[in-house]
Structure formats: C-alpha cells, structure tokens
Design a protein around this motif. Structure first.
Motif, PDB file in Angstrom:
ATOM      1  N   LYS A  75       0.665  -1.398  -0.074  1.00 45.16           N
ATOM      2  CA  LYS A  75       0.040   0.065   0.104  1.00 45.16           C
ATOM      3  C   LYS A  75       0.829   1.250  -0.015  1.00 45.16           C
ATOM      4  O   LYS A  75       0.497   2.029  -0.762  1.00 45.16           O
ATOM      5  CB  LYS A  75      -0.699  -0.029   1.223  1.00 45.16           C
ATOM      6  CG  LYS A  75      -1.861   1.284   1.218  1.00 45.16           C
ATOM      7  CD  LYS A  75      -2.953   1.091   2.473  1.00 45.16           C
ATOM      8  CE  LYS A  75      -3.771   2.344   2.640  1.00 45.16           C
ATOM      9  NZ  LYS A  75      -4.643   2.210   3.707  1.00 45.16           N
ATOM     10  N   ILE A  76       1.956   1.168   0.566  1.00 42.49           N
ATOM     11  CA  ILE A  76       2.902   2.383   0.771  1.00 42.49           C
ATOM     12  C   ILE A  76       3.538   2.510  -0.502  1.00 42.49           C
ATOM     13  O   ILE A  76       3.685   3.445  -1.108  1.00 42.49           O
ATOM     14  CB  ILE A  76       3.944   2.203   1.832  1.00 42.49           C
ATOM     15  CG1 ILE A  76       3.161   2.118   3.301  1.00 42.49           C
ATOM     16  CG2 ILE A  76       4.863   3.403   2.029  1.00 42.49           C
ATOM     17  CD1 ILE A  76       2.277   3.493   3.748  1.00 42.49           C
ATOM     18  N   ILE A  77       4.242   1.361  -1.187  1.00 47.50           N
ATOM     19  CA  ILE A  77       4.767   1.265  -2.105  1.00 47.50           C
ATOM     20  C   ILE A  77       4.186   1.853  -3.285  1.00 47.50           C
ATOM     21  O   ILE A  77       4.812   2.625  -4.243  1.00 47.50           O
ATOM     22  CB  ILE A  77       5.437  -0.159  -2.271  1.00 47.50           C
ATOM     23  CG1 ILE A  77       6.602  -0.334  -1.505  1.00 47.50           C
ATOM     24  CG2 ILE A  77       6.152  -0.368  -3.659  1.00 47.50           C
ATOM     25  CD1 ILE A  77       7.789   0.535  -1.472  1.00 47.50           C
ATOM     26  N   GLY A 134      10.444  -1.877  -7.793  1.00 47.57           N
ATOM     27  CA  GLY A 134      10.053  -1.623  -9.124  1.00 47.57           C
ATOM     28  C   GLY A 134      10.050   0.135  -9.124  1.00 47.57           C
ATOM     29  O   GLY A 134       9.221   0.686 -10.020  1.00 47.57           O
ATOM     30  N   ILE A 135      10.677   1.052  -8.334  1.00 49.41           N
ATOM     31  CA  ILE A 135      10.681   2.405  -8.334  1.00 49.41           C
ATOM     32  C   ILE A 135      11.680   2.953  -9.041  1.00 49.41           C
ATOM     33  O   ILE A 135      12.909   2.571  -9.197  1.00 49.41           O
ATOM     34  CB  ILE A 135      10.681   2.999  -6.924  1.00 49.41           C
ATOM     35  CG1 ILE A 135       9.526   2.220  -6.099  1.00 49.41           C
ATOM     36  CG2 ILE A 135      10.785   4.442  -6.995  1.00 49.41           C
ATOM     37  CD1 ILE A 135       9.697   2.763  -4.553  1.00 49.41           C
ATOM     38  N   LYS A 169       6.195   7.016  -9.557  1.00 47.22           N
ATOM     39  CA  LYS A 169       7.045   8.334  -9.573  1.00 47.22           C
ATOM     40  C   LYS A 169       8.610   8.151  -9.610  1.00 47.22           C
ATOM     41  O   LYS A 169       8.909   7.123  -9.710  1.00 47.22           O
ATOM     42  CB  LYS A 169       6.859   8.943  -8.074  1.00 47.22           C
ATOM     43  CG  LYS A 169       5.524   9.474  -7.742  1.00 47.22           C
ATOM     44  CD  LYS A 169       5.309   9.882  -6.441  1.00 47.22           C
ATOM     45  CE  LYS A 169       3.852  10.405  -6.117  1.00 47.22           C
ATOM     46  NZ  LYS A 169       3.882  11.035  -4.928  1.00 47.22           N
ATOM     47  N   LYS A 170       9.185   9.208  -9.997  1.00 47.30           N
ATOM     48  CA  LYS A 170      10.738   8.980 -10.166  1.00 47.30           C
ATOM     49  C   LYS A 170      11.593   9.761  -9.111  1.00 47.30           C
ATOM     50  O   LYS A 170      11.073  10.986  -8.915  1.00 47.30           O
ATOM     51  CB  LYS A 170      11.106   9.653 -11.696  1.00 47.30           C
ATOM     52  CG  LYS A 170      10.609   8.921 -12.763  1.00 47.30           C
ATOM     53  CD  LYS A 170      11.119   9.354 -14.019  1.00 47.30           C
ATOM     54  CE  LYS A 170      10.449   8.624 -15.230  1.00 47.30           C
ATOM     55  NZ  LYS A 170       9.165   8.994 -15.360  1.00 47.30           N
ATOM     56  N   GLY A 221      19.019  -0.362  -4.195  1.00 44.89           N
ATOM     57  CA  GLY A 221      18.758  -1.580  -4.029  1.00 44.89           C
ATOM     58  C   GLY A 221      17.226  -1.690  -3.690  1.00 44.89           C
ATOM     59  O   GLY A 221      16.486  -2.463  -4.287  1.00 44.89           O
ATOM     60  N   PHE A 222      16.743  -0.877  -2.672  1.00 46.77           N
ATOM     61  CA  PHE A 222      15.562  -0.923  -2.274  1.00 46.77           C
ATOM     62  C   PHE A 222      14.464  -0.508  -3.653  1.00 46.77           C
ATOM     63  O   PHE A 222      13.562  -1.090  -3.820  1.00 46.77           O
ATOM     64  CB  PHE A 222      15.257   0.081  -1.266  1.00 46.77           C
ATOM     65  CG  PHE A 222      13.860   0.276  -0.682  1.00 46.77           C
ATOM     66  CD1 PHE A 222      13.547  -0.572   0.366  1.00 46.77           C
ATOM     67  CD2 PHE A 222      13.022   1.170  -0.913  1.00 46.77           C
ATOM     68  CE1 PHE A 222      12.008  -0.338   0.649  1.00 46.77           C
ATOM     69  CE2 PHE A 222      11.960   1.486  -0.604  1.00 46.77           C
ATOM     70  CZ  PHE A 222      11.369   0.585   0.280  1.00 46.77           C
TER      71      PHE A 222
END
Length: 452
Positions: free
Chosen positions: A11-13, A42-43, A19-20, A36-37
């Motif tokens: 939900k947070i992700i 997929g950000i 967004k970039k 890495g996170f």
C-alpha cells in the motif's frame, strides 16, 4: 518478509511506483542501499553525485531501475521529471540542487524519514545527541532484544534500506539519528526518544549552536501527546527543552524519574551498582540512564534491564579498553570527534595520561581542554589540525607529528609502566583515514606492535 506484512508494505509502495526519485549523494552505504530498495520494488530513479564517473559508475553498475546518472557539477535541470528526492545524510540541504527541489515543492527525504511511513504500528525509538548516540542505540537494542525481535539502523552504520525486512518484521525498531538527518523531514515520529546531550559540534556546518540544537530538537516535532521523550536534566541545553509530548527525566545530579545516586542506578524498582557494570567511563553513566529509561518506559522489566546493562561490554572505538601492554593501559576512543567527548574521556582518569589528539577539525574550540592539562602527562598531536591544537593547548610536554602512525609510535615511546595511552582525537579522521573505525583499528595495531 512475513506475508501478513506484505499488503501494508504494498500500500505504501504503490504511492511511489509511478514516481521518479533523484538520489543525491551516491554513497556506498545510503545511496547504494536506496538504489537496491528501489530496484526491488520497481521504483524508477536517477543518481546525482559531485564525484567523477570513475568513482560513481562502479558503484552503480548493478542498478536495474536507474534511468540516468549525473556525475560532477549539479544543477536544477537534474530535477526534470523528478517527483521526490532521496538525500544522503552527509549532503548538506543548503546545496543549490536541494534548495531547487524545495523551491519546486519536490519532497526531500532521508532514508530514515522515508522508512517511517512503514512503521505506524511499531514501537519505534529514536536516539540523537552530540555524544553517546551509538552506545545508547547499541545498549538499548541489547535490552530490547531480550523481550522481542529488534532492529537497529541509521547513523549507527547500518542503512535502513539494507535491513528493511528486519525492521518491518521487528517488534522494536531503533534508530540512531544525526543532526543532518533531522534538519527537515516528513514522517519521523518516534514513540520513544532521547537527546543524550548537546554540546559544540559541526560548527563547520551550522552557523550557531542554536541552529545545531534546533536540528536535534526537531526529532520530536511530530510526536503525539502519548509519545515519551527522555529529558536529560544534567545537560544545560536539554534541560531547557520541553517538547509537547510526555517528558520523563534522568539525572545524576537532580531529582528525576530515573537517576544515579551514591554509585548506583535507580531504575523503577531495580537498584544496581555501577561497579557491577562492564561498561566503564563516567560518560557511560549518562548513556546507561538513557538506555534504561527508554527500555523501562517501553515496558521492559527492571530485572532484564539491570542484567543486560551489567553484562554489556561496550561499543568498539568508544572508550574501548584494549588491555594492558607492557604495563600501560590502552584506550581506543577514536569516535571522540567532539570536545565534549574528549572531556568525558579525560575526566575518567586522574593522571598520567598520554593523550593523542588531532585529525580534521570541525570548527571546535580546543582551548576548553586546557583545564585538563594537569592530568595529561604527555600530549601528542597529529594530522591536519594537530599543530594548531599544540599551540592552543599550551601543554609543557607536547609534540606535533603529522603522521598518525608516527604519532602513535611516539606516544608509546614516551610512555612508562603505569601510564594510560588514550586516543581521544577530538577531530574527524578524514585527513588520513576514511572513517574513525579504521583509525581506531590502526591505533590498536600500532599499540600491539610498539608495546610487545
């Protein structure tokens, strides 16, 4: 990561997948772990660092979701298409690129700030202060680990993104925070917090003590009324600070909720002697009070607190006793990069100190150490600011040697059985070492070699 945590995390992700980010300051710790996170979830992101491509590109070699890497001079054009900034703690918010982000209403996060979005239901602890942060963070974590899963991260040396799963699945999340991390933020809201003490530090970054203190006080600005703040009554600056949340007091000198009196700690119904503790140095009385008060307020039983405190051996490079060599007592206090920390170290010994000072100064006033000249048998200064320290201290038995290795060897040669050789430099290590840990390790090696 436990399955029942995944929906909450997702939900947070989901707020950020379209967004970039711009990672400003691509360090091997914070920057790389942030990449890495972002890759994992997929950000998309870009990287900006003032260093050369030769330094940055090898670090960024396996970054899957990185759209672009900017090396060298930074400018506002790097913010084109950027929704959020992830700022490494060592990068000042005053640089033009960060100020351009703020001006354009682009949110700027540190890693700890960003992670706090995931911690609404956790027992969270934040520790800041000029000195003692890492010892308190480590000791508190050891106490909490007796009653539940505990994760410690932040300025202690473990980037939060690198232990995200451990934090999410913990019962207790403990964060050490520097003033740099607290200059501005969005989500930091600890359930339990302490400012160990405030003394002169980072005067090369802050225009005044008031500005430096304000960064520390920021830690509790978002805390609800039910949050607990541990107030140190023995420090003039923290004594005068009263946040909106609930205050619980500690002291060695005044009436307080948790206190040290007549050689013993009084932690709720538990009383135990300082002499029973492995952790030595008078500054550690304050550190023990901070840790014990936080744990007690979080509901840890007093007997667990007292037992863990008594058995805690301390933290490397912080008044770390390296043993006796040829009749000399050796102490590694490489983390002492403030005048306040050096004063605490010197106050732990009455006489016959062979003191090693030096490194790169942070705009601090070494004249405050002159009052300890009577305890110092021999002063050995080294490094970028060492000659200036020699001149300021005016100790009758002082010597300046540029090289750290040679300064340590000279300290050994000047010592006699019964002396205490103390590395408590009062400066950063960055003139000759990448960090204080490597400086402290080298000190230990040199003492072993020269005092065989």
């Amino acid at each position: 990561m436990e399955k029942n945590e995944l929906p909450f995390v997702k939900k947070i992700i989901d707020k950020y997948v379209n967004k970039k980010f711009l990672i400003i300051g691509f360090s091997a710790k914070t920057g790389l772990s942030a990449a890495g996170f972002f890759d994992r979830f997929g950000i998309k992101y870009k990287i900006s660092d003032v260093r050369s491509p030769d330094e940055i590109l090898p670090l960024a070699g396996e970054c899957r979701n990185c759209l672009e890497i900017f090396c060298g001079p930074q400018n506002a054009n790097q913010l084109d298409g950027i929704s959020c900034v992830l700022l490494s703690p060592g990068v000042p918010r005053s640089i033009s690129l960060v100020q351009a982000a703020v001006k354009n209403n682009i949110p700027v996060y540190t890693d700890v700030d960003f992670i706090f979005q995931f911690l609404e239901k956790k027992k969270t602890f934040c520790i800041t202060g000029t000195d003692g942060k890492t010892t308190v963070t480590s000791l508190l974590s050891a106490i909490l680990a007796c009653t539940g899963k505990t994760a410690a991260a932040g300025n202690i040396g473990t980037p939060v993104f690198s232990c995200f799963d451990k934090i999410i699945n913990s019962d207790y999340a403990v964060f050490e925070l520097s003033s740099f991390m607290l200059e501005d933020f969005h989500f930091i809201k600890p359930a339990f917090s302490v400012i160990t003490n405030i003394a002169e530090d980072h005067m090369d970054r802050y225009p005044s003590m008031a500005e430096y203190s304000r960064a520390k006080f920021n830690m509790v600005r978002n805390c609800p009324d039910r949050a607990v703040f541990i107030k140190n009554l023995d420090n003039k600056i923290t004594h005068s600070f009263t946040p909106a949340c609930r205050c619980v007091t500690i002291s060695q000198q005044n009436k307080a909720d948790y206190f040290f009196y007549n050689g013993s700690f009084h932690i709720k119904n538990e009383i135990f002697s300082y002499k029973e503790c492995l952790l030595k140095g008078i500054h550690n009385i304050e550190n023990i009070l901070c840790s014990a008060a936080l744990a007690a307020e979080a509901g840890v039983p007093g007997d667990i607190i007292s037992r863990t405190v008594r058995e805690f051996p301390g933290v490397p490079h912080r008044m770390q006793y390296l043993g006796d060599r040829a009749g000399r007592s050796i102490y590694n206090d490489s983390k002492a990069t403030t005048i306040h920390a050096v004063e605490k170290a010197l106050a732990s010994f009455e006489k016959n100190i062979i003191l090693i000072l030096g490194g790169r100064n942070k705009g601090l006033d070494f004249s405050q150490l002159q009052k300890y000249n009577g305890r110092i048998k021999q002063l050995v200064c080294y490094g970028e600011y060492g000659l200036e320290i020699c001149n300021i201290m005016k100790h009758p038995q002082s010597v300046y040697i540029s090289s750290f290795d040679e300064a340590c060897r000279r300290a050994s040669l000047l010592s006699l059985p019964g002396d205490t050789i103390l590395l408590s430099p009062g400066c950063t290590s960055w003139d000759q070492f990448p960090n204080y840990e490597i400086r402290g390790e080298r000190f230990g090696e040199l003492m072993y070699e020269t005092l065989a």
